[in-house]
Scaffold this motif. Structure first.
Motif, PDB file in Angstrom:
ATOM      1  N   ALA A 151       0.834  -1.203   0.000  1.00 54.38           N
ATOM      2  CA  ALA A 151       0.000   0.000   0.000  1.00 54.38           C
ATOM      3  C   ALA A 151       0.867   1.250   0.000  1.00 54.38           C
ATOM      4  O   ALA A 151       1.861   1.336   0.726  1.00 54.38           O
ATOM      5  CB  ALA A 151      -0.912   0.020   1.221  1.00 54.38           C
ATOM      6  N   VAL A 152       0.478   2.220  -0.818  1.00 60.64           N
ATOM      7  CA  VAL A 152       1.152   3.508  -0.871  1.00 60.64           C
ATOM      8  C   VAL A 152       0.164   4.583  -0.440  1.00 60.64           C
ATOM      9  O   VAL A 152      -0.910   4.731  -1.039  1.00 60.64           O
ATOM     10  CB  VAL A 152       1.667   3.826  -2.288  1.00 60.64           C
ATOM     11  N   ALA A 153       0.516   5.310   0.608  1.00 60.28           N
ATOM     12  CA  ALA A 153      -0.320   6.427   1.048  1.00 60.28           C
ATOM     13  C   ALA A 153      -0.018   7.612   0.140  1.00 60.28           C
ATOM     14  O   ALA A 153       1.142   8.005  -0.008  1.00 60.28           O
ATOM     15  CB  ALA A 153      -0.009   6.773   2.499  1.00 60.28           C
ATOM     16  N   THR A 154      -1.051   8.168  -0.491  1.00 66.69           N
ATOM     17  CA  THR A 154      -0.803   9.214  -1.467  1.00 66.69           C
ATOM     18  C   THR A 154      -1.637  10.469  -1.245  1.00 66.69           C
ATOM     19  O   THR A 154      -2.810  10.397  -0.871  1.00 66.69           O
ATOM     20  CB  THR A 154      -1.043   8.708  -2.902  1.00 66.69           C
ATOM     21  N   ASP A 155      -0.997  11.603  -1.469  1.00 69.43           N
ATOM     22  CA  ASP A 155      -1.691  12.884  -1.573  1.00 69.43           C
ATOM     23  C   ASP A 155      -1.481  13.454  -2.972  1.00 69.43           C
ATOM     24  O   ASP A 155      -1.699  14.633  -3.210  1.00 69.43           O
ATOM     25  CB  ASP A 155      -1.192  13.855  -0.504  1.00 69.43           C
ATOM     26  N   PHE A 156      -0.995  12.574  -3.885  1.00 73.79           N
ATOM     27  CA  PHE A 156      -0.774  12.884  -5.298  1.00 73.79           C
ATOM     28  C   PHE A 156       0.409  13.836  -5.535  1.00 73.79           C
ATOM     29  O   PHE A 156       0.552  14.392  -6.624  1.00 73.79           O
ATOM     30  CB  PHE A 156      -2.050  13.463  -5.942  1.00 73.79           C
ATOM     31  N   SER A 157       1.264  13.991  -4.539  1.00 73.92           N
ATOM     32  CA  SER A 157       2.435  14.864  -4.651  1.00 73.92           C
ATOM     33  C   SER A 157       3.595  14.128  -5.317  1.00 73.92           C
ATOM     34  O   SER A 157       3.524  12.916  -5.579  1.00 73.92           O
ATOM     35  CB  SER A 157       2.871  15.338  -3.266  1.00 73.92           C
ATOM     36  N   ASN A 158       4.686  14.851  -5.580  1.00 72.47           N
ATOM     37  CA  ASN A 158       5.891  14.223  -6.135  1.00 72.47           C
ATOM     38  C   ASN A 158       6.446  13.177  -5.177  1.00 72.47           C
ATOM     39  O   ASN A 158       6.989  12.153  -5.607  1.00 72.47           O
ATOM     40  CB  ASN A 158       6.949  15.285  -6.425  1.00 72.47           C
ATOM     41  N   HIS A 159       6.331  13.439  -3.882  1.00 69.72           N
ATOM     42  CA  HIS A 159       6.821  12.480  -2.886  1.00 69.72           C
ATOM     43  C   HIS A 159       6.025  11.178  -2.960  1.00 69.72           C
ATOM     44  O   HIS A 159       6.587  10.079  -2.889  1.00 69.72           O
ATOM     45  CB  HIS A 159       6.713  13.077  -1.481  1.00 69.72           C
ATOM     46  N   ALA A 160       4.718  11.300  -3.117  1.00 69.18           N
ATOM     47  CA  ALA A 160       3.872  10.110  -3.234  1.00 69.18           C
ATOM     48  C   ALA A 160       4.145   9.366  -4.529  1.00 69.18           C
ATOM     49  O   ALA A 160       4.131   8.128  -4.568  1.00 69.18           O
ATOM     50  CB  ALA A 160       2.397  10.512  -3.154  1.00 69.18           C
ATOM     51  N   THR A 161       4.420  10.109  -5.592  1.00 74.70           N
ATOM     52  CA  THR A 161       4.747   9.482  -6.882  1.00 74.70           C
ATOM     53  C   THR A 161       6.021   8.661  -6.769  1.00 74.70           C
ATOM     54  O   THR A 161       6.105   7.534  -7.267  1.00 74.70           O
ATOM     55  CB  THR A 161       4.907  10.559  -7.976  1.00 74.70           C
ATOM     56  N   LEU A 162       7.025   9.219  -6.103  1.00 71.74           N
ATOM     57  CA  LEU A 162       8.278   8.490  -5.895  1.00 71.74           C
ATOM     58  C   LEU A 162       8.042   7.239  -5.060  1.00 71.74           C
ATOM     59  O   LEU A 162       8.618   6.175  -5.331  1.00 71.74           O
ATOM     60  CB  LEU A 162       9.303   9.407  -5.222  1.00 71.74           C
ATOM     61  N   ALA A 163       7.195   7.348  -4.048  1.00 64.71           N
ATOM     62  CA  ALA A 163       6.875   6.197  -3.206  1.00 64.71           C
ATOM     63  C   ALA A 163       6.185   5.102  -4.022  1.00 64.71           C
ATOM     64  O   ALA A 163       6.485   3.914  -3.871  1.00 64.71           O
ATOM     65  CB  ALA A 163       5.988   6.628  -2.036  1.00 64.71           C
ATOM     66  N   MET A 164       5.273   5.493  -4.906  1.00 63.01           N
ATOM     67  CA  MET A 164       4.583   4.508  -5.736  1.00 63.01           C
ATOM     68  C   MET A 164       5.548   3.834  -6.705  1.00 63.01           C
ATOM     69  O   MET A 164       5.473   2.614  -6.930  1.00 63.01           O
ATOM     70  CB  MET A 164       3.445   5.176  -6.508  1.00 63.01           C
ATOM     71  N   GLN A 165       6.463   4.600  -7.275  1.00 66.62           N
ATOM     72  CA  GLN A 165       7.448   4.013  -8.182  1.00 66.62           C
ATOM     73  C   GLN A 165       8.290   2.966  -7.463  1.00 66.62           C
ATOM     74  O   GLN A 165       8.599   1.909  -8.022  1.00 66.62           O
ATOM     75  CB  GLN A 165       8.333   5.121  -8.761  1.00 66.62           C
ATOM     76  N   LYS A 166       8.651   3.258  -6.237  1.00 66.94           N
ATOM     77  CA  LYS A 166       9.438   2.288  -5.454  1.00 66.94           C
ATOM     78  C   LYS A 166       8.590   1.053  -5.131  1.00 66.94           C
ATOM     79  O   LYS A 166       9.086  -0.085  -5.199  1.00 66.94           O
ATOM     80  CB  LYS A 166       9.940   2.942  -4.170  1.00 66.94           C
ATOM     81  N   ALA A 167       7.338   1.255  -4.782  1.00 66.98           N
ATOM     82  CA  ALA A 167       6.452   0.122  -4.479  1.00 66.98           C
ATOM     83  C   ALA A 167       6.284  -0.777  -5.689  1.00 66.98           C
ATOM     84  O   ALA A 167       6.313  -2.010  -5.578  1.00 66.98           O
ATOM     85  CB  ALA A 167       5.093   0.643  -4.006  1.00 66.98           C
ATOM     86  N   ILE A 168       6.115  -0.181  -6.857  1.00 66.83           N
ATOM     87  CA  ILE A 168       5.964  -0.962  -8.088  1.00 66.83           C
ATOM     88  C   ILE A 168       7.247  -1.717  -8.393  1.00 66.83           C
ATOM     89  O   ILE A 168       7.223  -2.888  -8.800  1.00 66.83           O
ATOM     90  CB  ILE A 168       5.581  -0.035  -9.255  1.00 66.83           C
ATOM     91  N   GLU A 169       8.380  -1.068  -8.201  1.00 70.77           N
ATOM     92  CA  GLU A 169       9.675  -1.713  -8.439  1.00 70.77           C
ATOM     93  C   GLU A 169       9.824  -2.966  -7.584  1.00 70.77           C
ATOM     94  O   GLU A 169      10.298  -4.004  -8.040  1.00 70.77           O
ATOM     95  CB  GLU A 169      10.796  -0.722  -8.112  1.00 70.77           C
TER      96      GLU A 169
END
Length: 302
Positions: A151-169
């Motif tokens: 799970a990635v907690a997101t507020d749709f910011s650049n920080h959340a985008t980076l977190a999602m990229q890492k989660a997908i990786e």
């Protein structure tokens, strides 16, 4: 295929080490880092400061003995793993020595544990999380490694985008792994000036959140399951933990909003609360490289 990441793993010879080593071995088999550095820090007993010169060699021997113990402990998990690693035993303060190794090796990730009952001085995890200029993973004591739901907690910011990229990786290695994007929405103060009821405005916020999640998800070439929760009374960290429980999450990933070009990179309040409140699921804090630019100055203030 190996990546070019360098990991740092502090070990303090407590029961928690077994959980950290097990999880590090599990994660390294997925992510294939270039090298892992294991570090133990010897806090010299105060008695050494009062001994005459003929006894001062005891301190050096202690470091030698600790390194043999560290190598033996690590070897149990990483022998024939194909993962390059190195063991370090330094004398000093745990936080300072871990930080020095992170900076020296230009580490990408530090992995520590969250203790429930095991003995040992350990590493001050929240202090490392606040100040490290790299990603930080904390593993709860007794956690059995698995990665089926991330799970990635997101507020749709650049920080959340980076977190999602890492989660997908991380998740792409397991074809069955599900990636969840969680967003918590609420009704803003002053909604009544719109002439709409609380319920009506809540529905508007829900629709907007769904649209924002849909647009954000299009950035990634991976199927993301959206989970939206309405935050009426709970704090955001409680919302995240509730979502974790309902979706059987194995790893929480959250982006850290640092204080760019400031002397102290602070985690967001939600991340810090989550770090303290979560004692069941591994938490990965993802940072944007370069946000802790004046990191050495930060050490003087912590």
């Amino acid at each position: 295929m190996k990546n070019k990441e360098v990991w740092i793993v502090p070990i303090d010879f407590s029961k928690m080490d077994l959980d950290i080593l097990k999880y590090t071995r599990f994660l390294s088999s997925i992510s294939q880092p270039e090298k892992i550095h294991f570090i133990n820090v010897v806090k010299e007993p105060e008695i050494f400061t009062y001994l005459s010169g003929e006894y001062l060699g005891y301190s050096d021997q202690l470091v030698v003995d600790q390194k043999l113990m560290l190598e033996h402990r690590v070897e149990k998990y990483f022998n024939n793993s194909g993962i390059k690693y190195e063991c370090h035993v330094n004398s000093g303060l745990p936080f300072d020595e871990v930080v020095s190794l992170v900076l020296e090796r230009k580490a990408d990730l530090v992995i520590t544990g969250r203790k429930k009952s095991s003995n040992g001085s350990g590493i001050v995890s929240d202090r490392l999380a606040r100040n490290l200029p790299c990603n930080f993973l904390i593993v709860p004591e007794g956690y059995e490694p698995q990665l089926e739901n991330i799970a990635v907690a997101t507020d749709f910011s650049n920080h959340a985008t980076l977190a999602m990229q890492k989660a997908i990786e991380i998740g792409m290695v397991n074809e069955k792994a599900k990636i969840i994007g969680h967003h918590s929405y609420s009704v803003p103060m002053g909604y009544s000036k719109s002439g709409k009821s609380f319920e009506e405005f809540a529905q508007i916020m829900k629709v907007n959140a769904e649209k924002a999640m849909d647009e954000w998800s299009k950035k990634f070439q991976h199927r993301i399951k959206p989970v939206l929760t309405f935050n009426k009374d709970d704090s955001l960290d409680d919302q995240i933990l509730g979502m974790v429980e309902e979706n059987n999450i194995d790893l929480i990933v959250i982006g850290s909003k640092g204080q760019t070009k400031a002397s102290l990179a602070l985690l967001g309040s939600t991340t810090m609360k989550l770090l303290k409140a979560n004692d069941r699921i591994p938490l990965l804090i993802v940072k944007i490289a370069g946000e802790n630019l004046n990191f050495l100055d930060a050490l003087k203030r912590v």
